[in-house]
Structures are given as C-alpha cells and as structure tokens.
Design a protein around this motif. Sequence first.
Motif, PDB file in Angstrom:
ATOM      1  N   ALA A 180       0.663  -1.573   0.041  1.00  0.00           N
ATOM      2  CA  ALA A 180      -0.513   0.252  -0.339  1.00  0.00           C
ATOM      3  C   ALA A 180       1.183   1.012  -0.229  1.00  0.00           C
ATOM      4  O   ALA A 180       0.766   2.521  -1.104  1.00  0.00           O
ATOM      5  CB  ALA A 180      -0.587  -0.198   1.291  1.00  0.00           C
ATOM      6  N   MET A 181       2.195   0.945   0.267  1.00  0.00           N
ATOM      7  CA  MET A 181       3.078   1.988   0.571  1.00  0.00           C
ATOM      8  C   MET A 181       3.287   2.636  -0.332  1.00  0.00           C
ATOM      9  O   MET A 181       3.576   4.003  -1.770  1.00  0.00           O
ATOM     10  CB  MET A 181       4.017   2.131   1.801  1.00  0.00           C
ATOM     11  N   ALA A 224      -6.384   1.026   3.830  1.00  0.00           N
ATOM     12  CA  ALA A 224      -7.788   1.433   5.098  1.00  0.00           C
ATOM     13  C   ALA A 224      -8.068  -0.172   5.340  1.00  0.00           C
ATOM     14  O   ALA A 224      -8.093  -0.315   6.618  1.00  0.00           O
ATOM     15  CB  ALA A 224      -8.417   2.012   4.237  1.00  0.00           C
ATOM     16  N   ASP A 225      -8.391  -0.379   4.332  1.00  0.00           N
ATOM     17  CA  ASP A 225      -8.347  -1.926   3.893  1.00  0.00           C
ATOM     18  C   ASP A 225      -7.972  -3.364   4.910  1.00  0.00           C
ATOM     19  O   ASP A 225      -8.622  -4.845   5.214  1.00  0.00           O
ATOM     20  CB  ASP A 225      -8.971  -2.957   2.563  1.00  0.00           C
ATOM     21  N   LEU A 226      -7.067  -3.422   4.866  1.00  0.00           N
ATOM     22  CA  LEU A 226      -6.187  -3.582   6.455  1.00  0.00           C
ATOM     23  C   LEU A 226      -6.552  -3.355   7.521  1.00  0.00           C
ATOM     24  O   LEU A 226      -6.524  -4.343   8.739  1.00  0.00           O
ATOM     25  CB  LEU A 226      -4.646  -3.789   5.893  1.00  0.00           C
ATOM     26  N   TYR A 227      -7.513  -2.156   7.814  1.00  0.00           N
ATOM     27  CA  TYR A 227      -7.877  -1.715   9.027  1.00  0.00           C
ATOM     28  C   TYR A 227      -9.217  -2.351  10.008  1.00  0.00           C
ATOM     29  O   TYR A 227     -10.452  -3.051   9.096  1.00  0.00           O
ATOM     30  CB  TYR A 227      -7.516  -0.371   9.567  1.00  0.00           C
ATOM     31  N   ALA A 228      -9.482  -2.981  11.232  1.00  0.00           N
ATOM     32  CA  ALA A 228     -10.605  -3.123  11.984  1.00  0.00           C
ATOM     33  C   ALA A 228     -11.453  -1.625  11.577  1.00  0.00           C
ATOM     34  O   ALA A 228     -10.929  -0.946  11.411  1.00  0.00           O
ATOM     35  CB  ALA A 228     -10.623  -3.569  13.469  1.00  0.00           C
ATOM     36  N   GLU A 229     -12.660  -1.931  11.133  1.00  0.00           N
ATOM     37  CA  GLU A 229     -13.360  -0.323  11.049  1.00  0.00           C
ATOM     38  C   GLU A 229     -13.458   0.060  11.946  1.00  0.00           C
ATOM     39  O   GLU A 229     -13.296   1.732  11.346  1.00  0.00           O
ATOM     40  CB  GLU A 229     -15.475  -1.010  11.289  1.00  0.00           C
ATOM     41  N   ASP A 230     -13.035  -0.775  13.407  1.00  0.00           N
ATOM     42  CA  ASP A 230     -12.734   1.216  14.809  1.00  0.00           C
ATOM     43  C   ASP A 230     -11.472   0.381  14.775  1.00  0.00           C
ATOM     44  O   ASP A 230     -11.030   0.816  15.854  1.00  0.00           O
ATOM     45  CB  ASP A 230     -13.403   0.532  15.778  1.00  0.00           C
ATOM     46  N   GLY A 231     -10.388   0.462  13.653  1.00  0.00           N
ATOM     47  CA  GLY A 231      -9.327   0.961  13.546  1.00  0.00           C
ATOM     48  C   GLY A 231      -8.809   2.628  14.052  1.00  0.00           C
ATOM     49  O   GLY A 231      -9.121   2.934  13.817  1.00  0.00           O
ATOM     50  N   GLU A 269     -12.255   4.228   7.889  1.00  0.00           N
ATOM     51  CA  GLU A 269     -12.874   5.633   6.763  1.00  0.00           C
ATOM     52  C   GLU A 269     -11.974   6.593   7.183  1.00  0.00           C
ATOM     53  O   GLU A 269     -11.561   7.973   6.337  1.00  0.00           O
ATOM     54  CB  GLU A 269     -13.957   5.435   7.060  1.00  0.00           C
ATOM     55  N   GLU A 270     -11.759   7.371   8.533  1.00  0.00           N
ATOM     56  CA  GLU A 270     -10.571   8.180   9.144  1.00  0.00           C
ATOM     57  C   GLU A 270      -8.779   7.878   8.404  1.00  0.00           C
ATOM     58  O   GLU A 270      -8.711   9.062   8.024  1.00  0.00           O
ATOM     59  CB  GLU A 270     -10.686   8.211  10.265  1.00  0.00           C
ATOM     60  N   GLY A 287      -7.636  10.485   4.953  1.00  0.00           N
ATOM     61  CA  GLY A 287      -6.386  10.883   6.026  1.00  0.00           C
ATOM     62  C   GLY A 287      -4.896  10.729   5.218  1.00  0.00           C
ATOM     63  O   GLY A 287      -4.497  11.492   4.403  1.00  0.00           O
ATOM     64  N   TYR A 288      -4.780   9.544   4.759  1.00  0.00           N
ATOM     65  CA  TYR A 288      -3.950   9.226   4.039  1.00  0.00           C
ATOM     66  C   TYR A 288      -4.449   9.546   2.372  1.00  0.00           C
ATOM     67  O   TYR A 288      -3.128   9.521   1.230  1.00  0.00           O
ATOM     68  CB  TYR A 288      -3.600   7.139   3.774  1.00  0.00           C
ATOM     69  N   LYS A 289      -5.275   9.161   2.126  1.00  0.00           N
ATOM     70  CA  LYS A 289      -5.466   9.902   0.713  1.00  0.00           C
ATOM     71  C   LYS A 289      -5.166  11.089   0.815  1.00  0.00           C
ATOM     72  O   LYS A 289      -4.101  12.163  -0.597  1.00  0.00           O
ATOM     73  CB  LYS A 289      -7.277   9.646   0.265  1.00  0.00           C
ATOM     74  N   ALA A 290      -6.050  12.045   1.167  1.00  0.00           N
ATOM     75  CA  ALA A 290      -5.197  13.678   1.428  1.00  0.00           C
ATOM     76  C   ALA A 290      -3.278  13.485   2.058  1.00  0.00           C
ATOM     77  O   ALA A 290      -2.753  13.902   1.338  1.00  0.00           O
ATOM     78  CB  ALA A 290      -5.602  14.634   2.620  1.00  0.00           C
ATOM     79  N   SER A 291      -2.995  13.005   2.705  1.00  0.00           N
ATOM     80  CA  SER A 291      -1.230  12.553   3.152  1.00  0.00           C
ATOM     81  C   SER A 291      -0.692  12.333   1.755  1.00  0.00           C
ATOM     82  O   SER A 291       0.541  12.873   1.270  1.00  0.00           O
ATOM     83  CB  SER A 291      -1.198  12.310   4.368  1.00  0.00           C
ATOM     84  N   TRP A 292      -1.471  11.189   0.840  1.00  0.00           N
ATOM     85  CA  TRP A 292      -0.366  10.823  -0.256  1.00  0.00           C
ATOM     86  C   TRP A 292      -0.442  11.245  -1.315  1.00  0.00           C
ATOM     87  O   TRP A 292       0.416  11.826  -2.016  1.00  0.00           O
ATOM     88  CB  TRP A 292      -0.060   9.087  -0.561  1.00  0.00           C
TER      89      TRP A 292
END
Length: 132
Positions: free
Chosen positions: A11-12, A21-28, A47-48, A52-57
């Motif tokens: 992903a990186m 994000a798909d690697l995370y639990a819903e409340d990760g 979703e955050e 967040g990563y969409k904006a950052s990357w």
Amino acid sequence: MTAIVTRFHEAMLHKSADELADLYAEDGVHEFPFLMPGMVERYNGREEIRAGYKASWGATPASVEEIRNVVIHQSTDPEVLVVEHETAVTVYGRPYTVPGLLVLRVREGKIIHTRDYMDATAVASLRSGHTE
C-alpha cells in the motif's frame, strides 16, 4: 501475520489509501507518536485512515521507490508485531531514505492499532519539498 506487513508495504509503494485502509478493522486506529506540530497525530477508524492517507499521500511530492531492510520482530503478545524498515523515496528526482518503525496490533486478520514511528523532521521536509 507477516502477510499483513507485506500488504502494508505494498500500500505504501502504491500510495494507495484504499489498500492501506482495507487492512484495518472498522474501528482501527493509526497513530503517529512523534510528528511535528500541526501534523495529524492519529486517525480513528478505517474511513478516517482512508481519508487521511488519501489527502496526505495525494499532497506529497515524494514517490515511494522501495521498502527495504525490513525486520519483523514477534512480541510476547501474539497480536503484536514490531516492524523496522527504511522507505526509499524520490522527491523532485532526488533520492532519500526515511527510517521507520511500526508497532502493529492485529486481531482476526485486521489491524486494530498501529503506532507509526518515523523521522518527523524528514517527513515534514519531504512534504514541503525542502529536502536540504
């Protein structure tokens, strides 16, 4: 559990917020304990993390070329992995290396918590394009 590390690094490399994000639990939770003032300290929920990563990357001029020198340490807690790595990036045609350390807590195949330790000064410089 090392497969999740491989997918995290992919992903990186792809700068894919969706893959990450798909690697995370819903409340990760993904937190950054050592960032500079004004930078996001944590993302709460899948979703955050995605947003967040969409904006950052999307905002960084850095292109991830390689994740190297990966060392994975098992802890005495079966849910926890400690991952050392170096991220080789290119910014405006110039190569740089950013060392990092991830502490991942994985439950039922999903990341529930990440502590993402990296050289905050180097990251701030790469984001601004001031690499000298």
